[in-house]
Design a protein around this motif. Structure first.
Motif, mmCIF file in Angstrom:
data_model
loop_
_atom_site.group_PDB
_atom_site.id
_atom_site.type_symbol
_atom_site.label_atom_id
_atom_site.label_comp_id
_atom_site.label_asym_id
_atom_site.label_seq_id
_atom_site.Cartn_x
_atom_site.Cartn_y
_atom_site.Cartn_z
ATOM 1 N N ARG A 9 2.617 24.342 42.442
ATOM 2 C CA ARG A 9 3.909 24.878 42.020
ATOM 3 C C ARG A 9 4.848 25.032 43.205
ATOM 4 N N VAL A 12 6.600 21.858 44.621
ATOM 5 C CA VAL A 12 7.880 21.458 44.053
ATOM 6 C C VAL A 12 9.025 22.100 44.806
ATOM 7 N N ALA A 16 12.153 20.451 47.178
ATOM 8 C CA ALA A 16 13.335 20.439 46.317
ATOM 9 C C ALA A 16 14.583 19.948 47.028
ATOM 10 N N THR A 24 17.226 17.666 39.621
ATOM 11 C CA THR A 24 17.984 18.673 38.905
ATOM 12 C C THR A 24 19.099 18.104 38.066
ATOM 13 N N TRP A 42 9.040 16.333 31.607
ATOM 14 C CA TRP A 42 8.498 17.340 32.518
ATOM 15 C C TRP A 42 8.900 16.987 33.948
ATOM 16 N N ASP A 43 9.334 17.991 34.699
ATOM 17 C CA ASP A 43 9.742 17.829 36.089
ATOM 18 C C ASP A 43 8.488 17.786 36.965
ATOM 19 N N TRP A 45 5.744 17.581 39.869
ATOM 20 C CA TRP A 45 5.621 18.236 41.180
ATOM 21 C C TRP A 45 5.445 17.230 42.317
ATOM 22 N N TYR A 72 15.116 16.535 33.710
ATOM 23 C CA TYR A 72 13.777 16.879 34.182
ATOM 24 C C TYR A 72 13.650 18.396 34.139
ATOM 25 N N SER A 74 11.627 21.916 34.406
ATOM 26 C CA SER A 74 10.527 22.540 35.139
ATOM 27 C C SER A 74 9.611 23.316 34.207
ATOM 28 N N SER A 75 8.316 23.280 34.520
ATOM 29 C CA SER A 75 7.362 24.117 33.795
ATOM 30 C C SER A 75 7.246 25.505 34.405
ATOM 31 N N GLN A 76 7.869 25.717 35.560
ATOM 32 C CA GLN A 76 7.847 27.047 36.161
ATOM 33 C C GLN A 76 8.615 28.019 35.272
#
Length: 446
Positions: A9, A12, A16, A24, A42-43, A45, A72, A74-76
Motif C-alpha cells: 500500500r 503506491v 505517486a 490520478t 483498480w489503481d 500498486w 484508476y 485506489s483500493s486504499q
C-alpha cells in the motif's frame, strides 16, 4: 510496508509523484464513431502496470473507433467499494467497473449478464477455478469477467535460508522451478513443527490474527484444510463440527509460535516482517517480495513462493479475484463486452502479467504457465509455483461455501480469526462455537 521498508500500500504512495499524471487523471481518447465508454480500473500498486492496461484499451479503442475514458480507482480507504456503492445507488457512472471478491454478488441485481462473454472465453482459455465460479456467478448468470489485474493468491512466501537453517526444510526442493511439487510431506503437522523451530531460532512465521484480509484469508485456507465450514453451501449452520474443532485446535498450537501482537496485525505487518528479515515465512502475494527487491535485495534473493501445507481434507490456498463487471444501466454494453473480450485474450493477459511483475493472475486454467513466472527473480523461478500451474491445491476463499451474501459477512467480520483468538485465550471450545453459531444465525436473518 516506512520509506525504507514498504508495504504494497505504501509502495503506491512512494511512487505517486513519478506516476501521478498516469494514475490520478482519467485517460481520454476521442474517436466518436462507435460511441463512448467509461471504465473504472483498480489503481495498481506496481509502477507502470496502469500504463500497460491503458495501452491495451487504447489499441482496442483505435480499432473499434470508441471514445474512452479510464479512471484508476485506489483500493486504499475502500475507495473501490465506495465507488461501487455510489454508482449502484445512483444508477449512473462507469460502464465497466472493477469489483473485488464479494461485490458482484452484492450488486448482482444491477449487473449485466456476461454469459455471452464468458462462455466463449472458457472454451478458448480453459475453465476458471471454483472460487471464480462461486464469486462470479449467481445461479446461471455470470456477473462479471474475472480480471487479470488485481487477482492474486496469498500463498506462503518462505525464506529459503531460514527454513533450511531452523527447520531443515528445502522449499526449492519441495517446489522446484519448472517441475511439479514434491510436497507430500508439507502437511499441517510439518507446518507446526517448522513454525516452532523458526520461533526458537528467532525468525517466527509472520502470520497475523487480525481482522484484515491477509489474516482472514490465511485462517480460511487452514479451516478448509480441516473441513471447517461455519455455514455450508445450502445455508445450513455447521459451526459445531469436527472440522471446525480441529481447525481451532491447530491454531491454538500455532499461535504461541507466532510473533507477539499478531492479534492486532493489519495487512502491513506481515510485509514488514518479511522485508525486515525477521520472518521465515509469510502468507502473501508477491508484493512483499517485490518491495524487498527494491529495499532489501539480500532478503528478496532468499524468498520462494510456493503452496500451502495439506490438511486432512486437502490442500487449499486463498484466491482473491477481481472482476470486470458491466452495469445493466450502461449506455454502451456492446462496446463494454467487446473490450472485456479483448482484455481476456492470451496476448493481452500475458502483457498484463508481465507489467505487474507476475503479481496479477488470470483465472483461466490455460493461462497459468506464462513465461513471467518462470523468469522472474531473484532468485530465478521464485514465482514459478505462484499461479498454481500444476493445480496441486484448491483455490478458495475464506467463509466459502456459504451463500456469498452470508459468507461476505463472516469474512468482513473476521469471525474465523476471532474464534481462534477466543479459544487460544482460554475460552472453552463449546463457548467459542456457540458464539460463532450465534453470529452466523444473525447473518442468515439479515
Amino acid at each position: 510496508m516506512s520509506r525504507k521498508r514498504l508495504t504494497r500500500r505504501q509502495f503506491v504512495a512512494a511512487t505517486a509523484m513519478s506516476s501521478a499524471a498516469l494514475i490520478t487523471a482519467p485517460y481520454v481518447r476521442g474517436a466518436y464513431a462507435a460511441g463512448k465508454l467509461a471504465i473504472g480500473f483498480w489503481d495498481h500498486w506496481v509502477p507502470g502496470a496502469n500504463k500497460t492496461s491503458t495501452e491495451l484499451v487504447n489499441e482496442w479503442a483505435a480499432k473499434e473507433k470508441v471514445e474512452i475514458s479510464i479512471d484508476y480507482i485506489s483500493s486504499q480507504g475502500n475507495g473501490i467499494q465506495l465507488k461501487i456503492a455510489a454508482e449502484g445507488q445512483a444508477k449512473s457512472g462507469h460502464d465497466i467497473l472493477a469489483m473485488p471478491t464479494w461485490w458482484p454478488h452484492a450488486q448482482s441485481d444491477l449487473l449485466e449478464p456476461m454469459n455471452d462473454v464468458m462462455e466463449p472465453l472458457i472454451k478458448q482459455n480453459g475453465e476458471v477455478n471454483g472460487t471464480v465460479q462461486y464469486l462470479g456467478k449467481s445461479g446461471d448468470k455470470w456477473l462479471g469477467v474475472p480480471a487479470t489485474i488485481g487477482s492474486q493468491i496469498k500463498g506462503p512466501c518462505s525464506r529459503i535460508d531460514l527454513l533450511k537453517k531452523h527447520a531443515g526444510i528445502d522449499v526449492q526442493e519441495m517446489y522446484p522451478a519448472g517441475s511439479p511439487p514434491k510436497a507430500d510431506n508439507w502437511t499441517t503437522d510439518t507446518f507446526l513443527k517448522a513454525a516452532e523451530a523458526c520461533k526458537k531460532g528467532g525468525n517466527p512465521f509472520g502470520i497475523g490474527l487480525g481482522e484484515t484480509t491477509d489474516s482472514v484469508d490465511t485462517a480460511g485456507a487452514f479451516f478448509q484444510a480441516f473441513g471447517g465450514q461455519l455455514v455450508d453451501g445450502k445455508g445450513n449452520i455447521t459451526v459445531k463440527s469436527d472440522g471446525v474443532r480441529q481447525a481451532l485446535e491447530f491454531y491454538k498450537k500455532l499461535i504461541p509460535f507466532l510473533p507477539a501482537g499478531v492479534a492486532s496485525w493489519d495487512d502491513s505487518h506481515n510485509n514488514k516482517a518479511l522485508v525486515s528479515g525477521e520472518a521465515s515465512l509469510i502468507m502473501n502475494p508477491p508484493s512483499a517480495w517485490a518491495v524487498a527487491k527494491r529495499d532489501a535485495p539480500q532478503v528478496a534473493e532468499q524468498c520462494w513462493t510456493h503452496g500451502f501445507p495439506v490438511g486432512p481434507k486437502g490442500r487449499f490456498a486463498p484466491f482473491l479475484p477481481y472482476f470486470w463487471s458491466v452495469w445493466n444501466f450502461s449506455k454502451n454494453k456492446p462496446a463494454a463486452k467487446s473490450l472485456l473480450v479483448y482484455l481476456s485474450q492470451p496476448a493481452a493477459v500475458e502483457r498484463l502479467v508481465a507489467a505487474s511483475g507476475g503479481y496479477d493472475l488470470p483465472a483461466f486454467e490455460k493461462l497459468t504457465t506464462l513465461k513471467t513466472w518462470a523468469e522472474e527473480g531473484p532468485p530465478k523461478g521464485t514465482l514459478f509455483h505462484y499461479p498454481n500451474p500444476f493445480k496441486h491445491q484448491t483455490l478458495s476463499i475464506a467463509a466459502s461455501p456459504a451463500p456469498p451474501k452470508v459468507a461476505q459477512q463472516i469474512y468482513t467480520q473476521a469471525i474465523l480469526t476471532k474464534m481462534c483468538l477466543r479459544f487460544h485465550q482460554g475460552e472453552a471450545m463449546e463457548k467459542t462455537l456457540a458464539w460463532a453459531e450465534g453470529e452466523c444465525e444473525g447473518y442468515m436473518r439479515s
